[in-house]
Design a protein around this motif. Sequence first.
Motif, PDB file in Angstrom:
ATOM      1  N   THR A  95      46.662  27.418  47.416  1.00  0.00           N
ATOM      2  CA  THR A  95      45.467  28.148  47.432  1.00  0.00           C
ATOM      3  C   THR A  95      45.461  29.390  48.238  1.00  0.00           C
ATOM      4  OG1 THR A  95      44.283  26.044  46.778  1.00  0.00           O
ATOM      5  CG2 THR A  95      42.949  27.834  47.559  1.00  0.00           C
ATOM      6  N   GLU A  96      44.774  30.562  47.836  1.00  0.00           N
ATOM      7  CA  GLU A  96      44.686  31.663  48.448  1.00  0.00           C
ATOM      8  C   GLU A  96      43.065  32.081  48.445  1.00  0.00           C
ATOM      9  OE1 GLU A  96      47.432  34.260  46.152  1.00  0.00           O
ATOM     10  OE2 GLU A  96      48.648  34.039  47.803  1.00  0.00           O
ATOM     11  N   VAL A  97      42.732  32.507  49.431  1.00  0.00           N
ATOM     12  CA  VAL A  97      41.275  32.971  50.030  1.00  0.00           C
ATOM     13  C   VAL A  97      41.381  34.520  49.955  1.00  0.00           C
ATOM     14  CG1 VAL A  97      39.148  32.538  51.145  1.00  0.00           C
ATOM     15  CG2 VAL A  97      40.508  30.731  50.685  1.00  0.00           C
ATOM     16  N   TYR A  98      40.578  35.294  49.151  1.00  0.00           N
ATOM     17  CA  TYR A  98      40.582  36.847  49.498  1.00  0.00           C
ATOM     18  C   TYR A  98      39.457  37.138  50.105  1.00  0.00           C
ATOM     19  CZ  TYR A  98      44.723  36.314  46.210  1.00  0.00           C
ATOM     20  OH  TYR A  98      45.821  35.939  45.702  1.00  0.00           O
ATOM     21  N   VAL A  99      39.453  37.684  51.352  1.00  0.00           N
ATOM     22  CA  VAL A  99      38.103  38.198  51.858  1.00  0.00           C
ATOM     23  C   VAL A  99      38.019  39.770  51.589  1.00  0.00           C
ATOM     24  CG1 VAL A  99      36.265  38.063  53.675  1.00  0.00           C
ATOM     25  CG2 VAL A  99      38.107  36.221  53.261  1.00  0.00           C
ATOM     26  N   THR A 100      37.051  40.075  50.887  1.00  0.00           N
ATOM     27  CA  THR A 100      37.029  41.824  50.760  1.00  0.00           C
ATOM     28  C   THR A 100      35.956  42.199  51.019  1.00  0.00           C
ATOM     29  OG1 THR A 100      38.203  41.406  48.731  1.00  0.00           O
ATOM     30  CG2 THR A 100      37.054  43.652  48.946  1.00  0.00           C
ATOM     31  N   MET A 101      35.729  43.392  52.166  1.00  0.00           N
ATOM     32  CA  MET A 101      34.565  43.922  52.551  1.00  0.00           C
ATOM     33  C   MET A 101      34.726  45.397  51.918  1.00  0.00           C
ATOM     34  SD  MET A 101      32.875  44.303  56.073  1.00  0.00           S
ATOM     35  CE  MET A 101      32.490  42.753  56.140  1.00  0.00           C
ATOM     36  N   GLN A 102      33.413  45.849  51.386  1.00  0.00           N
ATOM     37  CA  GLN A 102      33.369  47.232  50.799  1.00  0.00           C
ATOM     38  C   GLN A 102      32.473  47.860  51.622  1.00  0.00           C
ATOM     39  OE1 GLN A 102      32.365  45.965  46.530  1.00  0.00           O
ATOM     40  NE2 GLN A 102      34.389  46.708  46.100  1.00  0.00           N
TER      41      GLN A 102
END
Length: 224
Positions: A95-102
């Motif tokens: 499992t991969e968790v992608y945390v993206t901030m814009q």
Amino acid sequence: MSTPNFALKNASRFFVFGMPVYYTQEDIDECELDQDLLGKYDELDTEANYVADKANVAGELKTKGWHDIEECDGDLSYPTTLFSEKTKTICFGDTEVYVTMQAGCTSGYYEAANFDWSAKVEVSGMIEGWHETFEYEHDELKADDVIRDNWYDNKGLSKIHAAHVIRKIEAIIDDLKNEAELAFSMYCDEEMYCTFRAFNGESGYSKTGKRLWQEVEEQNKKTA
């Protein structure tokens, strides 16, 4: 009914930029302009300052690994243009968790704009024999989501590690927020907070005592 000038979704304060520019006597003398322009709104310089501040923030974030994007949230009252983003990844098992901030800029209802940020979390992996992808808004994500959606593909492990993985995600969001807001602070015109909001929607704003970048600089000196 009045409407607040600024909308704020996530930033710790109002990082205001693109403030209206008006012709001064110095402008008129230097550029040999018509004297009647004194005190009138200077659309070209206002737009130029807006573009420069936005570009400077994007450039500062690039030095920290962010990259340019171009999106708009479509809000009619307070449209936000997203111009930069950065993603960090957490891996556990398959499992991969992608945390993206814009990072974005939100137009004021009457004038100017303010920098703001938003974050989202995407989880992708093999769960119960199927490839699943879940998306969450950062402020709605809870440990219960880890358990319910079985991030670890094992109900027991998902329950055991739920609080821990949420803390890791929150730490990443905090780091990205600090990067974004420091860049906002370096290139905005003013930093403000809301002093009042009346029942009719009218709002008042005041400048902060110190800019965020000054607070960070002082804190760094204390810990050096």
